[in-house]
Design a protein around this motif. Structure first.
Motif, PDB file in Angstrom:
ATOM      1  N   PHE A 283       0.832  -1.200   0.000  1.00 24.18           N
ATOM      2  CA  PHE A 283       0.000   0.000   0.000  1.00 24.18           C
ATOM      3  C   PHE A 283       0.870   1.255   0.000  1.00 24.18           C
ATOM      4  O   PHE A 283       0.572   2.231  -0.706  1.00 24.18           O
ATOM      5  CB  PHE A 283      -0.923  -0.021   1.218  1.00 24.18           C
ATOM      6  N   LYS A 284       1.947   1.252   0.763  1.00 18.03           N
ATOM      7  CA  LYS A 284       2.869   2.388   0.804  1.00 18.03           C
ATOM      8  C   LYS A 284       3.474   2.641  -0.569  1.00 18.03           C
ATOM      9  O   LYS A 284       3.568   3.795  -1.022  1.00 18.03           O
ATOM     10  CB  LYS A 284       3.974   2.114   1.829  1.00 18.03           C
ATOM     11  N   CYS A 285       3.882   1.583  -1.244  1.00 18.70           N
ATOM     12  CA  CYS A 285       4.456   1.703  -2.582  1.00 18.70           C
ATOM     13  C   CYS A 285       3.467   2.349  -3.552  1.00 18.70           C
ATOM     14  O   CYS A 285       3.822   3.242  -4.332  1.00 18.70           O
ATOM     15  CB  CYS A 285       4.888   0.325  -3.087  1.00 18.70           C
ATOM     16  N   ILE A 286       2.207   1.915  -3.497  1.00 16.27           N
ATOM     17  CA  ILE A 286       1.179   2.475  -4.378  1.00 16.27           C
ATOM     18  C   ILE A 286       0.945   3.945  -4.056  1.00 16.27           C
ATOM     19  O   ILE A 286       0.889   4.793  -4.960  1.00 16.27           O
ATOM     20  CB  ILE A 286      -0.138   1.681  -4.244  1.00 16.27           C
ATOM     21  N   CYS A 287       0.796   4.271  -2.787  1.00 14.10           N
ATOM     22  CA  CYS A 287       0.500   5.651  -2.389  1.00 14.10           C
ATOM     23  C   CYS A 287       1.597   6.616  -2.837  1.00 14.10           C
ATOM     24  O   CYS A 287       1.313   7.668  -3.425  1.00 14.10           O
ATOM     25  CB  CYS A 287       0.332   5.732  -0.876  1.00 14.10           C
ATOM     26  N   ILE A 288       2.842   6.262  -2.574  1.00 10.08           N
ATOM     27  CA  ILE A 288       3.961   7.158  -2.886  1.00 10.08           C
ATOM     28  C   ILE A 288       4.063   7.382  -4.393  1.00 10.08           C
ATOM     29  O   ILE A 288       4.152   8.528  -4.867  1.00 10.08           O
ATOM     30  CB  ILE A 288       5.277   6.572  -2.332  1.00 10.08           C
ATOM     31  N   ASN A 289       4.049   6.315  -5.152  1.00  7.94           N
ATOM     32  CA  ASN A 289       4.265   6.443  -6.601  1.00  7.94           C
ATOM     33  C   ASN A 289       3.040   6.977  -7.333  1.00  7.94           C
ATOM     34  O   ASN A 289       3.181   7.682  -8.336  1.00  7.94           O
ATOM     35  CB  ASN A 289       4.693   5.087  -7.170  1.00  7.94           C
ATOM     36  N   LEU A 290       1.839   6.687  -6.832  1.00 13.13           N
ATOM     37  CA  LEU A 290       0.642   7.252  -7.438  1.00 13.13           C
ATOM     38  C   LEU A 290       0.628   8.767  -7.290  1.00 13.13           C
ATOM     39  O   LEU A 290       0.307   9.494  -8.238  1.00 13.13           O
ATOM     40  CB  LEU A 290      -0.604   6.647  -6.783  1.00 13.13           C
ATOM     41  N   GLN A 291       0.991   9.264  -6.119  1.00 12.72           N
ATOM     42  CA  GLN A 291       1.002  10.707  -5.900  1.00 12.72           C
ATOM     43  C   GLN A 291       2.075  11.395  -6.735  1.00 12.72           C
ATOM     44  O   GLN A 291       1.884  12.514  -7.211  1.00 12.72           O
ATOM     45  CB  GLN A 291       1.183  10.996  -4.410  1.00 12.72           C
ATOM     46  N   LYS A 292       3.196  10.713  -6.948  1.00 14.74           N
ATOM     47  CA  LYS A 292       4.238  11.277  -7.814  1.00 14.74           C
ATOM     48  C   LYS A 292       3.743  11.363  -9.257  1.00 14.74           C
ATOM     49  O   LYS A 292       3.949  12.393  -9.928  1.00 14.74           O
ATOM     50  CB  LYS A 292       5.503  10.412  -7.741  1.00 14.74           C
ATOM     51  N   LEU A 293       3.110  10.299  -9.732  1.00 20.05           N
ATOM     52  CA  LEU A 293       2.589  10.313 -11.096  1.00 20.05           C
ATOM     53  C   LEU A 293       1.472  11.343 -11.250  1.00 20.05           C
ATOM     54  O   LEU A 293       1.378  12.023 -12.285  1.00 20.05           O
ATOM     55  CB  LEU A 293       2.068   8.932 -11.475  1.00 20.05           C
ATOM     56  N   GLU A 294       0.655  11.475 -10.234  1.00 19.41           N
ATOM     57  CA  GLU A 294      -0.424  12.463 -10.286  1.00 19.41           C
ATOM     58  C   GLU A 294       0.135  13.870 -10.455  1.00 19.41           C
ATOM     59  O   GLU A 294      -0.377  14.669 -11.253  1.00 19.41           O
ATOM     60  CB  GLU A 294      -1.261  12.373  -9.004  1.00 19.41           C
ATOM     61  N   GLU A 295       1.200  14.171  -9.748  1.00 18.69           N
ATOM     62  CA  GLU A 295       1.831  15.490  -9.858  1.00 18.69           C
ATOM     63  C   GLU A 295       2.406  15.712 -11.252  1.00 18.69           C
ATOM     64  O   GLU A 295       2.271  16.786 -11.841  1.00 18.69           O
ATOM     65  CB  GLU A 295       2.932  15.618  -8.806  1.00 18.69           C
ATOM     66  N   VAL A 296       3.039  14.673 -11.814  1.00 19.20           N
ATOM     67  CA  VAL A 296       3.632  14.807 -13.151  1.00 19.20           C
ATOM     68  C   VAL A 296       2.549  15.008 -14.200  1.00 19.20           C
ATOM     69  O   VAL A 296       2.667  15.871 -15.079  1.00 19.20           O
ATOM     70  CB  VAL A 296       4.481  13.565 -13.491  1.00 19.20           C
ATOM     71  N   TYR A 297       1.482  14.224 -14.126  1.00 21.86           N
ATOM     72  CA  TYR A 297       0.399  14.367 -15.098  1.00 21.86           C
ATOM     73  C   TYR A 297      -0.248  15.754 -14.996  1.00 21.86           C
ATOM     74  O   TYR A 297      -0.674  16.327 -16.009  1.00 21.86           O
ATOM     75  CB  TYR A 297      -0.659  13.280 -14.902  1.00 21.86           C
ATOM     76  N   ARG A 298      -0.329  16.287 -13.791  1.00 20.68           N
ATOM     77  CA  ARG A 298      -0.883  17.618 -13.639  1.00 20.68           C
ATOM     78  C   ARG A 298       0.029  18.653 -14.304  1.00 20.68           C
ATOM     79  O   ARG A 298      -0.442  19.601 -14.947  1.00 20.68           O
ATOM     80  CB  ARG A 298      -1.060  17.948 -12.151  1.00 20.68           C
ATOM     81  N   GLU A 299       1.337  18.471 -14.170  1.00 22.14           N
ATOM     82  CA  GLU A 299       2.282  19.364 -14.826  1.00 22.14           C
ATOM     83  C   GLU A 299       2.198  19.255 -16.347  1.00 22.14           C
ATOM     84  O   GLU A 299       2.419  20.232 -17.065  1.00 22.14           O
ATOM     85  CB  GLU A 299       3.710  19.045 -14.364  1.00 22.14           C
ATOM     86  N   LEU A 300       1.854  18.067 -16.839  1.00 18.51           N
ATOM     87  CA  LEU A 300       1.686  17.862 -18.280  1.00 18.51           C
ATOM     88  C   LEU A 300       0.320  18.336 -18.772  1.00 18.51           C
ATOM     89  O   LEU A 300      -0.014  18.157 -19.938  1.00 18.51           O
ATOM     90  CB  LEU A 300       1.852  16.370 -18.616  1.00 18.51           C
ATOM     91  N   ARG A 301      -0.475  18.928 -17.865  1.00 20.27           N
ATOM     92  CA  ARG A 301      -1.787  19.496 -18.168  1.00 20.27           C
ATOM     93  C   ARG A 301      -2.821  18.438 -18.549  1.00 20.27           C
ATOM     94  O   ARG A 301      -3.762  18.702 -19.289  1.00 20.27           O
ATOM     95  CB  ARG A 301      -1.682  20.569 -19.255  1.00 20.27           C
ATOM     96  N   HIS A 302      -2.616  17.249 -18.045  1.00 24.74           N
ATOM     97  CA  HIS A 302      -3.608  16.180 -18.208  1.00 24.74           C
ATOM     98  C   HIS A 302      -3.751  15.455 -16.870  1.00 24.74           C
ATOM     99  O   HIS A 302      -3.275  14.326 -16.711  1.00 24.74           O
ATOM    100  CB  HIS A 302      -3.183  15.200 -19.306  1.00 24.74           C
ATOM    101  N   PRO A 303      -4.405  16.090 -15.897  1.00 25.14           N
ATOM    102  CA  PRO A 303      -4.544  15.465 -14.569  1.00 25.14           C
ATOM    103  C   PRO A 303      -5.416  14.222 -14.618  1.00 25.14           C
ATOM    104  O   PRO A 303      -6.117  13.957 -15.608  1.00 25.14           O
ATOM    105  CB  PRO A 303      -5.199  16.576 -13.740  1.00 25.14           C
ATOM    106  N   PHE A 304      -5.385  13.454 -13.554  1.00 29.50           N
ATOM    107  CA  PHE A 304      -6.263  12.301 -13.452  1.00 29.50           C
ATOM    108  C   PHE A 304      -7.720  12.770 -13.327  1.00 29.50           C
ATOM    109  O   PHE A 304      -7.998  13.834 -12.784  1.00 29.50           O
ATOM    110  CB  PHE A 304      -5.888  11.431 -12.249  1.00 29.50           C
ATOM    111  N   THR A 305      -8.647  11.961 -13.818  1.00 29.04           N
ATOM    112  CA  THR A 305     -10.047  12.361 -13.916  1.00 29.04           C
ATOM    113  C   THR A 305     -10.747  12.253 -12.560  1.00 29.04           C
ATOM    114  O   THR A 305     -10.749  11.184 -11.934  1.00 29.04           O
ATOM    115  CB  THR A 305     -10.778  11.481 -14.944  1.00 29.04           C
TER     116      THR A 305
END
Length: 394
Positions: A268-290
């Protein structure tokens, strides 16, 4: 088998009416020139349909949705197609029987989707924003699962990407653009967690078997999820094996962390940490998660709204699976259990819903449920009764 009675008033549609009216042109179907008859003549045969779609959909509801169409071209028949292709059977767990073609589907067809979501997840939709909690330190009692029973665990989460249609409806160009975005985001993730992106079209059969990759099912082919397979499908694997990211499979993104030591907290820790990192990157790419305010995170399936989180623990059980009270226990714990293909004595226990509790709450629910099932198994091994361990109805 009972059917869900249609409510007198459709509160969700009333709430969204201004949005619906702004989205729907006066005659949206005229731009497609589809050869369709009246809603009464087009209404599907649901007599043998055991999905939530089949139980909930009525001719009146179908008529209300019939002339609606999202900006990307999703009509209501596209939404209910999965349940018509796979009507299910009455002896199996009830599937949702529908899929959203894009994020706008959840708004435009809200009086249908909201009722399916409430029925499947057994949780009422309200105007409040769903609670989120990625603080893995809040998990309790995950380190004392008996390893002689707990074989391994898996924690996964799905995400849809804003501005793209979901897999049942997206075009080749959209799918390829999603792969380009994933490549950029995962390259950023590799700065802290080294890994490798593998394109499915470049993998041989042996490599696919090592990744536990099955060919698309006939159902996936019929509903359009597997169109152009394996074009623009990929899997990213971390070098330490802690994380796998599936791209353009059944969803835009699916993160999976599997552990052979059944350490749910670490997965669960692995998912939480890396999901939040990817979420930040996608937001920077102007395509956030839905995200939808009343539903939380949304992807193609209503079965995954809210958190998109699945927690699975594989258990070695011999006595409990045959007990007469097992199904009642599982229902009260809000978890599911089914056999695996590996061994007749190996069972997979997982959360039954993803909507309602937070991410930590769902994970805790599975952990507590597993511990109770193991306590029952041990009692049955000793020839004792388990009635006093059965939880009260929630």
């Amino acid at each position: 088998m009972w059917k869900v009675k249609p409510p007198v008033a459709f509160s969700m549609e009333t709430r969204y009416r201004p949005i619906l009216e702004s989205l729907v042109p006066p005659d949206p179907m005229s731009q497609f020139h589809l050869r369709r008859f009246s809603p009464d003549e087009e209404f599907p045969d649901l007599n043998r349909n055991s999905t939530w779609m089949g139980r909930i959909l009525t001719p009146a509801m179908y008529c209300r949705q019939f002339h609606r169409c999202t900006h990307s071209g999703v009509i209501f028949d596209d939404v209910i197609r999965p349940g018509l292709e796979e009507p299910g059977d009455w002896s199996s767990p009830v599937s949702v029987g529908c899929a959203a073609g894009d994020a706008q589907s959840y708004v435009l067809f809200c009086d249908f989707f909201d009722r399916v979501i409430e029925a499947h997840h057994q949780h009422k939709i309200s105007s409040q924003t769903p609670e989120a909690d990625f603080n893995y330190d809040n998990l309790k009692g995950t380190c004392d699962l008996d390893r002689s029973y707990a074989a391994r665990c898996e924690v996964s989460v799905v995400r849809g990407v804003e501005d793209f249609c979901f897999p049942t409806h997206c075009s080749r160009g959209e799918r390829r653009q999603l792969l380009t975005l994933a490549r950029k985001a995962l390259q950023r993730l590799e700065e802290e967690l080294p890994g490798q992106l593998l394109l499915l079209e470049e993998l041989d059969q042996e490599q696919q078997r090592e990744l536990n990759l099955d060919p698309p099912s006939s159902s996936q082919l019929r509903i359009g999820v597997a169109r152009d397979w394996p074009d623009s499908r990929a899997v990213w694997v971390s070098k330490d094996g802690s994380l796998v990211v599936w791209v353009n499979m059944e969803d835009h993104l699916r993160l999976v962390s599997t552990r052979d030591d059944a350490d749910v907290a670490e997965a669960f820790k692995c998912i939480c940490i890396n999901l939040q990192k990817l979420e930040e990157v996608y937001r920077e790419l102007r395509h956030p998660f839905t995200w939808k305010q009343q539903l939380g995170w949304v992807s193609s399936s209503p079965a995954d709204v809210g958190t998109g989180l699945r927690v699975r623990v594989h258990l070695r059980l011999r006595h409990l699976p045959g007990h007469k009270r097992l199904q009642d226990v599982l229902k009260r714990l809000r978890i599911r259990m089914h056999t695996t293909t590996e061994s007749p004595a190996l069972y997979c226990v997982s959360n039954a819903a993803t909507f309602g509790p937070s991410e930590v709450g769902l994970t805790q629910l599975v952990v507590d449920g597993v511990k109770l099932l193991l306590a029952m198994e041990k009692r049955l091994e000793d020839g004792r009764d388990i009635d006093e361990l059965v939880p009260t109805q929630k």
